[in-house]
Design an enzyme around this catalytic site. Sequence first.
Site, PDB file in Angstrom:
ATOM      1  N   GLY A 271       4.193  -0.877   8.649  1.00  0.00           N
ATOM      2  CA  GLY A 271       5.472  -0.596   8.003  1.00  0.00           C
ATOM      3  C   GLY A 271       5.232  -0.422   6.522  1.00  0.00           C
TER       4      GLY A 271
ATOM      5  N   LYS B  74       0.831  -1.222   0.000  1.00  0.00           N
ATOM      6  CA  LYS B  74       0.000   0.000   0.000  1.00  0.00           C
ATOM      7  C   LYS B  74       0.858   1.262   0.000  1.00  0.00           C
ATOM      8  CE  LYS B  74      -2.075  -1.308   3.800  1.00  0.00           C
ATOM      9  NZ  LYS B  74      -1.519  -2.663   3.987  1.00  0.00           N
TER      10      LYS B  74
HETATM   11  P1  IMP Z   1      -0.382  -6.270  16.625  1.00  0.00           P
HETATM   12  O1  IMP Z   1      -1.001  -5.382  15.602  1.00  0.00           O
HETATM   13  O2  IMP Z   1       1.028  -5.891  16.979  1.00  0.00           O
HETATM   14  O3  IMP Z   1      -1.261  -6.427  17.840  1.00  0.00           O
HETATM   15  O4  IMP Z   1      -0.252  -7.743  15.995  1.00  0.00           O
HETATM   16  C1  IMP Z   1      -1.379  -8.539  15.699  1.00  0.00           C
HETATM   17  C2  IMP Z   1      -1.197  -9.294  14.393  1.00  0.00           C
HETATM   18  O5  IMP Z   1      -1.205  -8.372  13.304  1.00  0.00           O
HETATM   19  C3  IMP Z   1       0.125 -10.045  14.284  1.00  0.00           C
HETATM   20  O6  IMP Z   1      -0.096 -11.233  13.547  1.00  0.00           O
HETATM   21  C4  IMP Z   1       1.011  -9.107  13.484  1.00  0.00           C
HETATM   22  O7  IMP Z   1       2.028  -9.784  12.785  1.00  0.00           O
HETATM   23  C5  IMP Z   1      -0.021  -8.525  12.525  1.00  0.00           C
HETATM   24  N1  IMP Z   1       0.365  -7.203  12.014  1.00  0.00           N
HETATM   25  C6  IMP Z   1       0.326  -6.032  12.665  1.00  0.00           C
HETATM   26  N2  IMP Z   1       0.730  -5.027  11.873  1.00  0.00           N
HETATM   27  C7  IMP Z   1       1.020  -5.569  10.681  1.00  0.00           C
HETATM   28  C8  IMP Z   1       1.451  -5.024   9.425  1.00  0.00           C
HETATM   29  O8  IMP Z   1       1.643  -3.824   9.240  1.00  0.00           O
HETATM   30  N3  IMP Z   1       1.619  -5.925   8.418  1.00  0.00           N
HETATM   31  C9  IMP Z   1       1.380  -7.260   8.581  1.00  0.00           C
HETATM   32  N4  IMP Z   1       0.977  -7.808   9.724  1.00  0.00           N
HETATM   33  C10 IMP Z   1       0.788  -6.971  10.771  1.00  0.00           C
END
Ligand code: IMP
Length: 423
Positions: free
Chosen positions: A39, A15
Amino acid sequence: MVTVVVGMQWGDEGKGKIIDTLAPQHDIVARYQGGANAGHTVVYNNQKFVFHLIPSGLLHKNVVGVLGNGVVIDPVSFFQELTSLEELGINFKNRLFVAKNAHLTLPYHKILDQIEDNKRGKDKLGTTGRGIGTTYTDKYGRIGVRVVDFLNEEVFSRKLKVALELKNYLFEQYYKESIVKAEQIIEEYSKFRMRLKEFAIDVSAYINEALDTGKNVLAEGAQGTFLDIDFGTYPYVTASNPISGGACTGLGISPKRINKIIGVAKAYTTRVGMGPFPTEIEGDLNERLRTVGNEFGATTGRPRRCGWFDAVIVKYAVRLNGIDELIITKLDVLSGLKKVKIGARYLYEGAVVKEYPLDTEIFENVEVEYEELEGWNESINQVSKFSQLPKNAKRYIERIEELVGIKIAAVSVGSSREQIVKR
Ligand code: IMP
């Protein structure tokens, strides 16, 4: 006019590059959810820019960036990112704003996120450890600290003590960890107060006024549809609403304001962290996609799990988000494969599952029926017109269109700005 850009899979669809391409036609790029877990990588002039909290459209100097109330803001990450982007030559003066009513991620959120996820043992979610879920938990538990609370020293210290009371009990008694001292945070964070004040505004009022004067807003979703707290593969999800509807609550704009919704999907699928992934590929091919596609998390560096394109989930995401246009990224990564596959249907206990099942137990156990297509050997990085794509690459895109039921408006064939093929 408001355009929303949404991820159609589990995040990391590319994105950032699409936002960067669309930004010049917009006055404001606004993030509506998530936090420093995101990211976005943008390559420009052979220089790599990684955005976590700050909207990725800011590489264009006439664009204003906004973090809406739906975003959770870690002041440490925010200022670190700001400084490192400033060092790369980006100027943020009067062109970056933060919602006064956005919630802050504080040190205890990060500690708790990491401890809680480890404590889950084999059921761990694999969060990014950035304190995202724990910040939203406090928000909905009504013990969160907003930017506006932080700006008032006395309110901040009062709210901080309330938020820490139960957490310190948990840290000490349950997790057997050291407690977090309010005084320490108050002291350490005081340096951020005057700086953050410069950025804090009523984002809803700002965006609505901008729209009234004919400005264009690009709402940038972080993560993706299947990490959505309501519609994703719960509990293996993030704690916010990346879907297009999140743009309304996360920016303070009416649904009537949204004019266009663009979905971004990778030509294959990736996922970071735990959770079901029906079209996941095991072995060498997984490695190959990861290496060629550079599939490592922009935030945590974790290797991403790789799999085939899943038409069932993307079709669901098209309807859920109300997608007007679909963009497919990283098609070039599939070049050189003899055969390419698309997950076309699911079977569960022998019967066809008509659409993405909200029941994670079912989703974890579906059998995928694939359609196998001929691959293409040619490099497509230099292709600038759809008609120049190899026949089999075109066929692949057209078959995705048929299966997900929407026109593909553009295909990305490399990481730089120019490598995008419009239909
Ligand atoms: P959290 O957002 O840190 O609570 O993580 C929850 C889930 O979302 C985990 O599986 C992370 O790897 C995934 N996740 C969070 N942000 C991203 C992102 O920007 N890209 C891909 N996966 C994400």
